[in-house]
Design a protein around this motif. Structure first.
Motif, PDB file in Angstrom:
ATOM      1  N   LEU A 115       0.848  -1.193   0.000  1.00 16.12           N
ATOM      2  CA  LEU A 115       0.000   0.000   0.000  1.00 16.12           C
ATOM      3  C   LEU A 115       0.880   1.237   0.000  1.00 16.12           C
ATOM      4  N   ASP A 116       0.484   2.248  -0.730  1.00 18.84           N
ATOM      5  CA  ASP A 116       1.198   3.519  -0.678  1.00 18.84           C
ATOM      6  C   ASP A 116       1.148   4.058   0.752  1.00 18.84           C
ATOM      7  N   PRO A 117       2.225   4.682   1.234  1.00 20.24           N
ATOM      8  CA  PRO A 117       2.230   5.224   2.599  1.00 20.24           C
ATOM      9  C   PRO A 117       1.093   6.208   2.872  1.00 20.24           C
ATOM     10  N   LEU A 118       0.559   6.847   1.828  1.00 13.89           N
ATOM     11  CA  LEU A 118      -0.538   7.793   2.020  1.00 13.89           C
ATOM     12  C   LEU A 118      -1.851   7.278   1.435  1.00 13.89           C
ATOM     13  N   ASP A 119      -1.984   5.947   1.364  1.00 11.47           N
ATOM     14  CA  ASP A 119      -3.233   5.362   0.875  1.00 11.47           C
ATOM     15  C   ASP A 119      -4.378   5.816   1.776  1.00 11.47           C
ATOM     16  N   PRO A 120      -5.514   6.203   1.284  1.00  7.67           N
ATOM     17  CA  PRO A 120      -5.997   6.095  -0.084  1.00  7.67           C
ATOM     18  C   PRO A 120      -5.752   7.333  -0.946  1.00  7.67           C
ATOM     19  N   ARG A 121      -5.084   8.346  -0.375  1.00  7.79           N
ATOM     20  CA  ARG A 121      -4.826   9.556  -1.160  1.00  7.79           C
ATOM     21  C   ARG A 121      -3.940   9.270  -2.365  1.00  7.79           C
ATOM     22  N   PHE A 122      -2.951   8.416  -2.186  1.00  6.36           N
ATOM     23  CA  PHE A 122      -2.073   7.977  -3.273  1.00  6.36           C
ATOM     24  C   PHE A 122      -2.147   6.462  -3.368  1.00  6.36           C
ATOM     25  N   ASP A 123      -1.830   5.935  -4.532  1.00  3.61           N
ATOM     26  CA  ASP A 123      -1.849   4.488  -4.700  1.00  3.61           C
ATOM     27  C   ASP A 123      -0.841   4.075  -5.765  1.00  3.61           C
ATOM     28  N   TYR A 124      -0.688   2.767  -5.920  1.00  7.98           N
ATOM     29  CA  TYR A 124       0.174   2.220  -6.957  1.00  7.98           C
ATOM     30  C   TYR A 124      -0.720   1.754  -8.096  1.00  7.98           C
ATOM     31  N   ARG A 125      -0.254   1.957  -9.324  1.00  6.22           N
ATOM     32  CA  ARG A 125      -1.026   1.553 -10.505  1.00  6.22           C
ATOM     33  C   ARG A 125      -0.243   0.526 -11.310  1.00  6.22           C
ATOM     34  N   TYR A 126      -0.985  -0.386 -11.946  1.00  8.65           N
ATOM     35  CA  TYR A 126      -0.373  -1.477 -12.705  1.00  8.65           C
ATOM     36  C   TYR A 126      -1.093  -1.627 -14.033  1.00  8.65           C
ATOM     37  N   TYR A 127      -0.303  -1.869 -15.074  1.00 10.59           N
ATOM     38  CA  TYR A 127      -0.851  -2.172 -16.397  1.00 10.59           C
ATOM     39  C   TYR A 127      -0.006  -3.285 -17.016  1.00 10.59           C
ATOM     40  N   SER A 128      -0.665  -4.242 -17.640  1.00 11.32           N
ATOM     41  CA  SER A 128       0.067  -5.282 -18.342  1.00 11.32           C
ATOM     42  C   SER A 128      -0.773  -5.861 -19.469  1.00 11.32           C
ATOM     43  N   ASP A 129      -0.089  -6.129 -20.577  1.00 18.48           N
ATOM     44  CA  ASP A 129      -0.718  -6.838 -21.696  1.00 18.48           C
ATOM     45  C   ASP A 129      -0.344  -8.320 -21.673  1.00 18.48           C
ATOM     46  N   GLY A 130       0.349  -8.743 -20.616  1.00 20.80           N
ATOM     47  CA  GLY A 130       0.785 -10.125 -20.484  1.00 20.80           C
ATOM     48  C   GLY A 130       2.225 -10.324 -20.925  1.00 20.80           C
ATOM     49  N   LEU A 131       2.691  -9.468 -21.849  1.00 25.04           N
ATOM     50  CA  LEU A 131       4.066  -9.562 -22.347  1.00 25.04           C
ATOM     51  C   LEU A 131       4.992  -8.554 -21.677  1.00 25.04           C
ATOM     52  N   SER A 132       4.420  -7.482 -21.191  1.00 23.62           N
ATOM     53  CA  SER A 132       5.195  -6.442 -20.502  1.00 23.62           C
ATOM     54  C   SER A 132       4.284  -5.806 -19.454  1.00 23.62           C
ATOM     55  N   TYR A 133       4.867  -5.003 -18.583  1.00 24.01           N
ATOM     56  CA  TYR A 133       4.067  -4.328 -17.560  1.00 24.01           C
ATOM     57  C   TYR A 133       4.660  -2.972 -17.241  1.00 24.01           C
ATOM     58  N   GLU A 134       3.861  -2.192 -16.530  1.00 24.46           N
ATOM     59  CA  GLU A 134       4.274  -0.885 -16.037  1.00 24.46           C
ATOM     60  C   GLU A 134       3.608  -0.689 -14.685  1.00 24.46           C
ATOM     61  N   ILE A 135       4.408  -0.344 -13.668  1.00 22.58           N
ATOM     62  CA  ILE A 135       3.895  -0.032 -12.333  1.00 22.58           C
ATOM     63  C   ILE A 135       4.276   1.416 -12.057  1.00 22.58           C
ATOM     64  N   THR A 136       3.345   2.202 -11.558  1.00 25.32           N
ATOM     65  CA  THR A 136       3.629   3.620 -11.306  1.00 25.32           C
ATOM     66  C   THR A 136       3.141   4.044  -9.924  1.00 25.32           C
ATOM     67  N   CYS A 137       3.737   5.136  -9.460  1.00 25.78           N
ATOM     68  CA  CYS A 137       3.287   5.792  -8.240  1.00 25.78           C
ATOM     69  C   CYS A 137       3.615   7.275  -8.357  1.00 25.78           C
ATOM     70  N   ILE A 138       3.000   8.064  -7.518  1.00 24.88           N
ATOM     71  CA  ILE A 138       3.274   9.499  -7.465  1.00 24.88           C
ATOM     72  C   ILE A 138       4.264   9.748  -6.342  1.00 24.88           C
ATOM     73  N   LEU A 139       5.333  10.457  -6.672  1.00 26.73           N
ATOM     74  CA  LEU A 139       6.329  10.829  -5.665  1.00 26.73           C
ATOM     75  C   LEU A 139       5.930  12.148  -5.020  1.00 26.73           C
ATOM     76  N   GLU A 140       6.138  12.270  -3.727  1.00 26.83           N
ATOM     77  CA  GLU A 140       5.857  13.526  -3.039  1.00 26.83           C
ATOM     78  C   GLU A 140       6.904  14.585  -3.372  1.00 26.83           C
ATOM     79  N   ASN A 141       8.145  14.150  -3.539  1.00 27.36           N
ATOM     80  CA  ASN A 141       9.225  15.073  -3.866  1.00 27.36           C
ATOM     81  C   ASN A 141       9.154  15.411  -5.354  1.00 27.36           C
ATOM     82  N   GLU A 142       8.719  16.605  -5.652  1.00 28.95           N
ATOM     83  CA  GLU A 142       8.561  17.031  -7.045  1.00 28.95           C
ATOM     84  C   GLU A 142       9.891  17.129  -7.776  1.00 28.95           C
ATOM     85  N   ASN A 143      10.990  17.180  -7.044  1.00 30.83           N
ATOM     86  CA  ASN A 143      12.303  17.353  -7.662  1.00 30.83           C
ATOM     87  C   ASN A 143      13.104  16.055  -7.752  1.00 30.83           C
ATOM     88  N   ASP A 144      12.504  14.930  -7.407  1.00 30.42           N
ATOM     89  CA  ASP A 144      13.197  13.651  -7.495  1.00 30.42           C
ATOM     90  C   ASP A 144      13.500  13.365  -8.963  1.00 30.42           C
TER      91      ASP A 144
END
Length: 163
Positions: free
Chosen positions: A111-140
């Motif tokens: 779970l994201d540390p600030l769930d439910p305000r932020f969360d992790y997202r996942y997408y996959s077509d079965g051959l590849s995937y992408e997992i994303t999250c929002i960083l709090e530090n805008e300058n990372d």
């Protein structure tokens, strides 16, 4: 005859003076009496430290999820597919829960540390995937600026010559 006229002028003039001068002062006094929130340098430093800790946790969570996905792929030759949708990783009926948790590739979905305000997202077509999250530090620098957000992304490695 002049005295009633002067009284009326004084009343009108006094009203204009009172409402034009004292009324705004009263509003300013009301605003001044509201509590003012101030932050010290220590408060700002603490907030930055906490947001950086959250971002470190997010990156670790996505790395752990990636490790589970790679183990799944190595055993089955594909990733859990999302049928063309981007999903929250912690949805109640998530394909990740069915494929990774129930089949023991990972103990629990993070779970994201600030769930439910932020969360992790996942997408996959079965051959590849992408997992994303929002960083709090805008300058990372590891994030990608998308609008007002700094997005951290983990993608599947290329699996060449495996099939």
């Amino acid at each position: 005859m002049i005295i009633p006229f002067l009284v009326i002028i004084l009343i009108i003039g006094g009203s204009i003076y009172y409402f034009g001068y004292y009324r705004p002062a009263k509003k300013s006094a009301e605003l001044a009496s509201r509590p003012v929130i101030t932050f010290s340098e220590g408060d700002v430093e603490l907030a930055l430290k906490v947001s950086m800790e959250h971002d470190v946790q997010r990156k670790l969570d996505l790395a752990n999820l990636q490790e589970a996905l790679e183990s799944f792929y190595n055993d089955r030759g594909h990733y859990p597919a999302t049928d063309g949708k981007v999903i929250k990783t912690f949805e109640k009926y998530s394909v990740l829960k069915d494929e990774l948790v129930k089949k023991k590739y990972i103990n629990e979905l993070p779970l994201d540390p600030l769930d439910p305000r932020f969360d992790y997202r996942y997408y996959s077509d079965g051959l590849s995937y992408e997992i994303t999250c929002i960083l709090e530090n805008e300058n990372d620098a590891q994030g990608i600026k998308v609008g007002d957000f700094n997005i951290y992304k983990v993608v599947s490695p290329e699996h060449k010559n495996e099939q």
